[in-house]
Design a protein around this motif. Structure first.
Motif, PDB file in Angstrom:
ATOM      1  N   ALA A 114       0.815  -1.167  -0.269  1.00 14.45           N
ATOM      2  CA  ALA A 114       0.050   0.081  -0.129  1.00 14.45           C
ATOM      3  C   ALA A 114       0.750   1.325  -0.143  1.00 14.45           C
ATOM      4  O   ALA A 114       1.945   1.304   0.548  1.00 14.45           O
ATOM      5  CB  ALA A 114      -1.043   0.061   1.196  1.00 14.45           C
ATOM      6  N   GLU A 115       0.387   2.318  -0.557  1.00 11.47           N
ATOM      7  CA  GLU A 115       1.253   3.499  -0.631  1.00 11.47           C
ATOM      8  C   GLU A 115       1.234   4.089   0.570  1.00 11.47           C
ATOM      9  O   GLU A 115       2.379   4.721   1.040  1.00 11.47           O
ATOM     10  CB  GLU A 115       0.534   4.607  -1.709  1.00 11.47           C
ATOM     11  CG  GLU A 115       0.718   4.085  -3.196  1.00 11.47           C
ATOM     12  CD  GLU A 115       0.184   5.183  -3.922  1.00 11.47           C
ATOM     13  OE1 GLU A 115       0.162   6.385  -3.733  1.00 11.47           O
ATOM     14  OE2 GLU A 115      -0.354   4.824  -5.259  1.00 11.47           O
ATOM     15  N   PHE A 116       0.483   4.115   1.684  1.00 10.76           N
ATOM     16  CA  PHE A 116       0.420   4.887   2.764  1.00 10.76           C
ATOM     17  C   PHE A 116       0.594   3.765   3.947  1.00 10.76           C
ATOM     18  O   PHE A 116       0.035   2.671   3.899  1.00 10.76           O
ATOM     19  CB  PHE A 116      -1.142   5.347   3.053  1.00 10.76           C
ATOM     20  CG  PHE A 116      -1.242   5.840   4.665  1.00 10.76           C
ATOM     21  CD1 PHE A 116      -0.533   6.986   4.862  1.00 10.76           C
ATOM     22  CD2 PHE A 116      -1.967   5.223   5.365  1.00 10.76           C
ATOM     23  CE1 PHE A 116      -0.374   7.472   6.070  1.00 10.76           C
ATOM     24  CE2 PHE A 116      -2.111   5.658   6.714  1.00 10.76           C
ATOM     25  CZ  PHE A 116      -1.436   6.807   7.088  1.00 10.76           C
ATOM     26  N   GLN A 117       1.750   4.048   4.539  1.00  5.66           N
ATOM     27  CA  GLN A 117       2.169   3.000   5.628  1.00  5.66           C
ATOM     28  C   GLN A 117       2.152   4.014   6.813  1.00  5.66           C
ATOM     29  O   GLN A 117       3.063   4.637   7.152  1.00  5.66           O
ATOM     30  CB  GLN A 117       3.553   2.655   5.457  1.00  5.66           C
ATOM     31  CG  GLN A 117       3.722   1.688   4.053  1.00  5.66           C
ATOM     32  CD  GLN A 117       3.142   0.483   4.074  1.00  5.66           C
ATOM     33  OE1 GLN A 117       3.156  -0.162   5.278  1.00  5.66           O
ATOM     34  NE2 GLN A 117       2.450   0.037   3.007  1.00  5.66           N
ATOM     35  N   PRO A 118       1.262   3.545   7.964  1.00  9.28           N
ATOM     36  CA  PRO A 118       0.943   4.134   9.164  1.00  9.28           C
ATOM     37  C   PRO A 118       2.012   4.017  10.124  1.00  9.28           C
ATOM     38  O   PRO A 118       2.196   4.817  11.059  1.00  9.28           O
ATOM     39  CB  PRO A 118      -0.344   4.066   9.498  1.00  9.28           C
ATOM     40  CG  PRO A 118      -0.504   2.451   9.110  1.00  9.28           C
ATOM     41  CD  PRO A 118       0.173   2.276   7.666  1.00  9.28           C
TER      42      PRO A 118
END
Length: 131
Positions: A108-112
């Motif tokens: 995923a592009e967003f990694q929290p």
């Protein structure tokens, strides 16, 4: 005695069996999770596959949904939202992430978080690899 104790004493036996993921093709999504997790097929019929965990715990099932809409993660206003995700514990985040990608996942592009890698399976369901 609490309300929970009374309920436990009177309710019928309930066993958690599997989590079910919808997909445009149950067989294809099950094949991805077989590659990812190394699990075996417990049952398979038209539009439905269940994989077994090697330790005998709850499995994963997949059903074909003709009107499946791929979730967006993270979702914005009006986007189809995920309704659940899988958490998978690993001992080496980089190696597990590379394995997931080789099995057919995308990162995923967003990694929290630094100690978690969010991936998307071929049907778009998010899953988290974590230490």
């Amino acid at each position: 005695m609490s309300d929970d104790d009374t309920t436990a004493a009177t309710r019928p036996l309930l066993r958690f069996h599997a989590t079910v993921l919808d997909s445009p093709d149950a067989g294809e999504l099950a094949a991805f999770y077989r590659r990812l997790l190394g699990w075996e097929t417990r049952s398979e019929e038209e539009g439905w596959v269940t994989l077994s965990a090697p330790d005998g715990g709850a499995g994963l099932s997949f059903q074909t949904e003709d009107h499946y809409v791929r979730p967006v993660w993270p979702a914005g206003p009006g986007d189809p939202q995920m309704s659940m995700h899988l958490d998978i514990q690993v001992d080496d985040l980089d190696a597990a992430s590379a394995h997931a990608v080789a099995a057919g996942a995308t990162v995923a592009e967003f990694q929290p978080q630094d100690d978690v890698r969010v991936h998307l399976d071929p049907a778009g369901h998010p899953f988290c690899l974590f230490l």
